[in-house]
Design an enzyme around this catalytic site. Sequence first.
Site, PDB file in Angstrom:
ATOM      1  N   THR A   1       0.879  -1.156   0.000  1.00  7.63           N
ATOM      2  CA  THR A   1       0.000   0.000   0.000  1.00  7.63           C
ATOM      3  C   THR A   1       0.909   1.195   0.000  1.00  7.63           C
ATOM      4  O   THR A   1       2.084   1.072   0.260  1.00  7.63           O
ATOM      5  CB  THR A   1      -0.856  -0.081   1.281  1.00  7.63           C
ATOM      6  OG1 THR A   1      -1.607  -1.261   1.216  1.00  7.63           O
ATOM      7  CG2 THR A   1      -1.754   1.122   1.473  1.00  7.63           C
TER       8      THR A   1
ATOM      9  N   THR B   1      -4.007   1.466  -2.470  1.00  5.61           N
ATOM     10  CA  THR B   1      -3.414   0.126  -2.440  1.00  5.61           C
ATOM     11  C   THR B   1      -3.965  -0.776  -3.534  1.00  5.61           C
ATOM     12  O   THR B   1      -5.054  -0.538  -4.061  1.00  5.61           O
ATOM     13  CB  THR B   1      -3.696  -0.536  -1.067  1.00  5.61           C
ATOM     14  OG1 THR B   1      -2.934  -1.724  -0.945  1.00  5.61           O
ATOM     15  CG2 THR B   1      -5.162  -0.879  -0.879  1.00  5.61           C
TER      16      THR B   1
ATOM     17  N   GLY C   1       0.981  -0.929   5.462  1.00  6.67           N
ATOM     18  CA  GLY C   1       1.378  -1.898   6.482  1.00  6.67           C
ATOM     19  C   GLY C   1       0.281  -2.860   6.884  1.00  6.67           C
ATOM     20  O   GLY C   1       0.365  -3.462   7.962  1.00  6.67           O
TER      21      GLY C   1
HETATM   22  O1  DON Z   1      -6.909  -2.022   3.143  1.00 11.44           O
HETATM   23  C1  DON Z   1      -6.137  -2.613   3.882  1.00 11.44           C
HETATM   24  O2  DON Z   1      -6.165  -2.534   5.087  1.00 11.44           O
HETATM   25  C2  DON Z   1      -5.048  -3.476   3.251  1.00 11.44           C
HETATM   26  N1  DON Z   1      -5.480  -3.905   1.946  1.00 11.44           N
HETATM   27  C3  DON Z   1      -3.765  -2.697   3.191  1.00 11.44           C
HETATM   28  C4  DON Z   1      -2.633  -3.504   2.610  1.00 11.44           C
HETATM   29  C5  DON Z   1      -1.296  -2.976   2.941  1.00 11.44           C
HETATM   30  O3  DON Z   1      -1.131  -1.987   3.614  1.00 11.44           O
HETATM   31  C6  DON Z   1      -0.130  -3.763   2.470  1.00 11.44           C
HETATM   32  N2  DON Z   1       1.095  -3.003   2.632  1.00 11.44           N
HETATM   33  N3  DON Z   1       2.079  -3.171   3.197  1.00 11.44           N
END
Ligand code: DON
Length: 588
Positions: free
Chosen positions: A397, A415, A490
């Site tokens: 993301t 993301t 994250g």
């Molecule tokens: O929307 C969410 O909470 C997740 N799809 C976010 C994914 C994410 O932050 C991955 N990155 N490190």
Amino acid sequence: MRAALPGALLLLTSLLLTGCEEAEMGPAATAPAVPHSGISFPDGWRFSADDEPVRAERGAVSTTDYYASRVGLDILEQGGTAMDAAIAVSFALAVVNPSAGNIGGGGFMVTRTADGETSALDYREMAPLAAHRDMYLDEEGELTDASVLGHLAAGVPGTVMGMWRAHERYGTLPWEALVQPAIDLAEGFEVRERLARSLRGSEESLRIYDTTREIFLPGDAPPEVGDTFRQPDLARTLTRIRDDGPDGFYRGETADYIVAEMERGGGIITHEDLERYDALWRDPVTFSYRGYTVTSMPPSSSGGPTMALMAHILEDYDLTGMGWQSEEMIHVMAEAWKRAYSDRNQVLADTDFVDVPLEEMVSREYAQRRGADIDMDRATPSEQIGPGLEVGEPTETTHYSIVDEAGNAVAVTTTINSGYGSKVTVAGAGFLLNNEMDDFAAKPGFPNQFGLVQGEQNAIEPGKRMLSAMSPTVVTNPDGELFFVTGTPGGSTIITTVFQTIVNVVDFGMSVSEAVNAPRVHHQHLPDQLYWENGGLRSEVVEGLEARGHTLQQRGGTSGDVQAIMVLSDGSLAAHSDPRLGGTALGY
Ligand code: DON
């Protein structure tokens, strides 16, 4: 089978983000040093408490990528607003940061205009109409990896419609001028270390689908620093978006490519799904924390309500007096987080589909009840913490923050979920599709790729938005003035990371760079583990927390990639990009 992609492993691999590139200093770099808190980080910690943020008098942009920050700064310097810059940055990130920047995914935007109006834009992906509750279970009812990898993992993308709705409401420069910089980049840009490292690190998964391999491994290898990276199909798709607005994506040639890709790979997104997608303005979640006002995302993100509950529980404790990263402080934060995540995981979901006791969750009264059984001497085992609220029915993301000369602030987290999303590139259109469907509870009660154990509320339904943790956030000071803009990627750690940046500046008076560089901890209720970044806790604190009954789990790498901007007492700006990933803050 899901067993091939164990949740904890994926959580760690997607969050172990390493390496850093020099942050670029803006022209105001010679300004006097910003006040630092004087707090020292543990000896083994790899980032400095003494970093100077980028200083700016008029406007600042902090993103994970040098080119994207440049695009944002150019728009500000041309007289565009923070919103104009945010739209241009979003499209630029889709080109230069393909692991997370996107037009094939979705996101959230929280904005505060100079006159104090706040708003929240939800351009989260939606489950396709043909989606159903058990679509990721095999004949034995076991979870498969189809919510993570491949065509079926993709939700209906929201980013292009999100940028269009933002432009309609707040844009001042022409749409074409905001998309054009991304087209120019898609025609070719020189690869820098950050992208080279990212593509190298994901080489294996970029080989799975031919359309992805051909673009991201040109000549069958990841591009090297200094190579020119070209994405001609993406340039043509962006040109259609420039010329036709959202119709350049949700209808016509681009939509045809998406639907053809779905048919080729067994996906289920149809023309109807694309045509009916809309981004929605929602009422942001606003709560106060020690006199500061925090504005963040409501459902379909869990960020705002979960942070509100944490903040209200912790307001009863003197974190400053306990000392930064003291055993007491981490203990009580972890206890508050476990209770807040338990509610988040069981109760929160898309409010267009299920009833959510949102008002109660963000109320101070509920927080007092919820935090009442915190024992300062002993960790409460997570299994003894059920959700406290009742409902009617039973690591890629990216974030960026922008402030303009007038004082408008925009925080955006966007993301495609995992790094490089579903790994599927739409043939002919040149962009990666998300694997956001995994943010649903594909099998309620079982962990997703971030180890989050979520309930029935967040089960899959056609047209529903999957619950997110993304938390773009704007904070005003006790005088009601813009103070801090923050956010991070994250996965499940987003909420605690953003929350810790707020605690760092509010309770400990840290500068923006200290607040971002400081080591972090995380607890999400289940698994019952208190995570800490390698080198980030003093050994006596680790031992003390274990003695109180916490199970500590060290992370080999780092977590998060915060992009933050602070307004200093003289009205000037201090911006800092997280050294964990090596982004760039710029100002003028
Ligand atoms: O929307 C969410 O909470 C997740 N799809 C976010 C994914 C994410 O932050 C991955 N990155 N490190």
